[in-house]
Design a protein around this motif. Structure first.
Motif, mmCIF file in Angstrom:
data_model
loop_
_atom_site.group_PDB
_atom_site.id
_atom_site.type_symbol
_atom_site.label_atom_id
_atom_site.label_comp_id
_atom_site.label_asym_id
_atom_site.label_seq_id
_atom_site.Cartn_x
_atom_site.Cartn_y
_atom_site.Cartn_z
ATOM 1 N N GLN A 29 4.313 -3.735 -10.445
ATOM 2 C CA GLN A 29 5.319 -3.612 -9.393
ATOM 3 C C GLN A 29 6.244 -2.433 -9.661
ATOM 4 N N LYS A 32 4.411 0.791 -8.875
ATOM 5 C CA LYS A 32 4.315 0.986 -7.431
ATOM 6 C C LYS A 32 5.647 1.489 -6.880
ATOM 7 N N ARG A 33 6.736 0.878 -7.303
ATOM 8 C CA ARG A 33 8.072 1.287 -6.838
ATOM 9 C C ARG A 33 8.354 2.740 -7.233
ATOM 10 N N ARG A 35 6.143 5.137 -7.849
ATOM 11 C CA ARG A 35 5.264 6.022 -7.083
ATOM 12 C C ARG A 35 5.778 6.196 -5.659
ATOM 13 N N TYR A 59 -2.175 7.758 -4.570
ATOM 14 C CA TYR A 59 -2.805 6.861 -3.590
ATOM 15 C C TYR A 59 -4.095 7.501 -3.105
ATOM 16 N N ASP A 68 2.206 -0.116 1.902
ATOM 17 C CA ASP A 68 3.131 -0.300 0.779
ATOM 18 C C ASP A 68 4.486 0.321 1.080
#
Length: 92
Positions: A29, A32-33, A35, A59, A68
């Motif tokens: 998580q 992802k945040r 990125r 991605y 996302d």
């Protein structure tokens, strides 16, 4: 995770638990945040397209990135970036 845990002389599960306690999110998580934040910065500051920013942060799928991004920021990437740029222009 295993290599980092070994470097820190702890187990992967302990590292995962401590990471989550500290950040409030799992390593996946958090990544992802990070990125998505970098993609947003690239669109707002550098003027990159959503597709270029998504590719730059790793991605492979534009639809996955868009989904996302919308989940994180509440708007589609291009719309959000334009709104942030407008807000900065109004302040500056």
């Amino acid at each position: 995770m295993d290599r980092l845990a070994g470097t820190l002389l702890t187990s992967a599960s302990t590292l995962f638990t401590r990471f989550k306690q500290t950040t409030g999110m799992s390593p996946a998580q958090y990544l992802k945040r990070a990125r998505l934040g970098e993609a947003r910065r690239r669109m707002v500051v550098l003027g990159e397209t959503a597709a270029r920013a998504a590719t730059a942060v790793g991605y492979r799928s534009a639809s996955h990135f868009s989904r996302d991004y919308r989940e994180a920021y509440g708007r589609p990437p291009a719309e959000d970036a334009a709104g942030v740029r407008e807000a900065f222009a109004a302040v500056g």
